[in-house]
Scaffold this motif. Sequence first.
Motif, mmCIF file in Angstrom:
data_model
loop_
_atom_site.group_PDB
_atom_site.id
_atom_site.type_symbol
_atom_site.label_atom_id
_atom_site.label_comp_id
_atom_site.label_asym_id
_atom_site.label_seq_id
_atom_site.Cartn_x
_atom_site.Cartn_y
_atom_site.Cartn_z
ATOM 1 N N TYR A 177 -19.389 52.918 44.931
ATOM 2 C CA TYR A 177 -20.244 52.693 46.093
ATOM 3 C C TYR A 177 -19.889 51.313 46.653
ATOM 4 O O TYR A 177 -19.923 50.324 45.921
ATOM 5 C CB TYR A 177 -21.711 52.703 45.691
ATOM 6 N N TRP A 186 -22.502 58.282 51.631
ATOM 7 C CA TRP A 186 -23.526 59.072 50.952
ATOM 8 C C TRP A 186 -24.727 59.386 51.845
ATOM 9 O O TRP A 186 -25.542 60.259 51.512
ATOM 10 C CB TRP A 186 -23.987 58.399 49.653
ATOM 11 N N TYR A 218 -20.624 67.118 49.912
ATOM 12 C CA TYR A 218 -22.042 66.765 50.016
ATOM 13 C C TYR A 218 -22.376 66.425 51.460
ATOM 14 O O TYR A 218 -21.641 65.693 52.130
ATOM 15 C CB TYR A 218 -22.336 65.569 49.105
ATOM 16 N N SER A 247 -25.545 64.591 41.863
ATOM 17 C CA SER A 247 -25.735 63.181 41.543
ATOM 18 C C SER A 247 -25.794 62.352 42.820
ATOM 19 O O SER A 247 -26.613 61.439 42.952
ATOM 20 C CB SER A 247 -24.600 62.681 40.645
ATOM 21 N N LEU A 248 -24.954 62.678 43.795
ATOM 22 C CA LEU A 248 -24.975 61.969 45.079
ATOM 23 C C LEU A 248 -26.302 62.194 45.805
ATOM 24 O O LEU A 248 -26.804 61.293 46.483
ATOM 25 C CB LEU A 248 -23.808 62.439 45.950
ATOM 26 N N SER A 249 -26.878 63.385 45.638
ATOM 27 C CA SER A 249 -28.136 63.697 46.338
ATOM 28 C C SER A 249 -29.308 62.880 45.816
ATOM 29 O O SER A 249 -30.344 62.773 46.481
ATOM 30 C CB SER A 249 -28.451 65.193 46.221
ATOM 31 N N ILE A 281 -19.702 63.598 52.513
ATOM 32 C CA ILE A 281 -18.673 63.214 51.550
ATOM 33 C C ILE A 281 -17.771 64.424 51.339
ATOM 34 O O ILE A 281 -18.241 65.537 51.109
ATOM 35 C CB ILE A 281 -19.292 62.756 50.220
ATOM 36 N N VAL A 304 -18.531 55.749 49.865
ATOM 37 C CA VAL A 304 -18.247 56.175 48.491
ATOM 38 C C VAL A 304 -16.804 56.653 48.421
ATOM 39 O O VAL A 304 -16.355 57.425 49.261
ATOM 40 C CB VAL A 304 -19.185 57.309 48.030
ATOM 41 N N LEU A 310 -16.826 57.130 40.623
ATOM 42 C CA LEU A 310 -17.216 56.875 42.004
ATOM 43 C C LEU A 310 -17.436 55.385 42.218
ATOM 44 O O LEU A 310 -17.905 54.695 41.313
ATOM 45 C CB LEU A 310 -18.503 57.625 42.355
ATOM 46 N N ARG A 369 -22.643 52.244 53.215
ATOM 47 C CA ARG A 369 -22.980 53.379 52.363
ATOM 48 C C ARG A 369 -21.753 54.252 52.078
ATOM 49 O O ARG A 369 -21.835 55.468 52.037
ATOM 50 C CB ARG A 369 -24.105 54.185 53.005
ATOM 51 N N THR A 398 -29.201 59.718 45.397
ATOM 52 C CA THR A 398 -29.122 58.403 46.039
ATOM 53 C C THR A 398 -29.943 58.430 47.322
ATOM 54 O O THR A 398 -29.639 59.190 48.234
ATOM 55 C CB THR A 398 -27.659 58.040 46.370
#
Length: 413
Positions: free
Chosen positions: A256, A292, A310, A128-130, A296, A272, A254, A270, A132
Amino acid sequence: MEKNAKIMDEAAEEAKAQRKAVVLTAPLALEGGLAAEHRPPNLLKQVLSLFRNVRPGSDLTRFQASLFETPFMISFAYELVLSSLFNMPKSQLQCYGETVYCCGEDYLQECARGKSSLERFTSVVAWSLSTTRPAIFGQAPFNPILGETHHVSKGSLNVLLEQVSHHPPVSALHATDSEHNLELIWCHSPIPRFQGTSIEATIKGKRQLRLLASGENYEMDSPNLSIKLLPPTGADWLGNVRIKCEESGLQADLCYYKSHVLLGFGGSCRSVKGTICHSKTLKTIYEIDGQWDRVIRLKDVRCGEVTVLYDAKKAISKLNTPILVAPQKVWPTESARVWGEVSRSILNKDWGKASEAKRRIEEEERKRRREREMNGGHVWVAKHFSVARTKDEGWECWPLEQLVPPAPIIVPP
């Protein structure tokens, strides 16, 4: 013999013309990639001039021109026609699809490989982070026309997007991977509002990832986009994201945010922070912290062990550009074909030709809308999705086909 040779020559010429009509550009990467190379001069002055008559609090979803790029189709409307100087040479559907099929380290397939529900869940959070990607101030992909599609394959993953509504803008995505037994169903509708010195956009819609082998369904939402119009200008992803799996009872929250170091200045925009916990007991299992666009980390609260969850440099830098392998199979509605002439003109910096080609596409779209209105308000029906509104201003989309077929455009390994 001569007749056969003529047919073959005509087929070759047709394939050549079809290949030329499709323009594929480098994906938006961590460094900004293609978009950063096509920034027009005096950008800030041009952008601010567009907002002179817009009042704070205005809902911008009903206007007609994109002003800022984001991979989640943030379309900010305006009564005037946006100059091609503000456009990058790709459609918003392409930007949206890139978050799924353009990734250096394949976090998506890792989700299906996890041996336990907790291992799979942490992989889903990393994936999910990827998705972004950096939002670029002052440059917009093309606002997709109604019924526009984008169809790309990467290995065994087949991805299909369709613009299922134009006013308001709604985009649907369906992706399937039979080899890794996973499925994605997304529906996104941005609701941007002008706040005087900034634009705040809430992303409505549902994002689902299904791991078919384990029978797990993950639901997640998106951070909001904040765009500052006065110096220092910029676009940041901010707000809360929840990822939840009913089958395992796990949940991630999470946040942001922009960190500050001194009197509200400096810091990273940026950042998180978050946790992974059991949704019923809310007992924290892991703590999440980092940036992010960098690294992370995941901290096990029980033993204190810290691992990398990540790494953005591995995930969203040095990305491969999709290539066309079967020009005769490209649909007329394909983004890379619909906007091909405009994209090619922008790449050649022929702004006059780009603006004229863009104007023709937009005028044809308005003509089709007028024809539907004249025919008693005939409702346009999406070809690949069933669509419905939800009570909270969002939308839901369901694919009409169980599997997405292989695409004529692929991402090379």
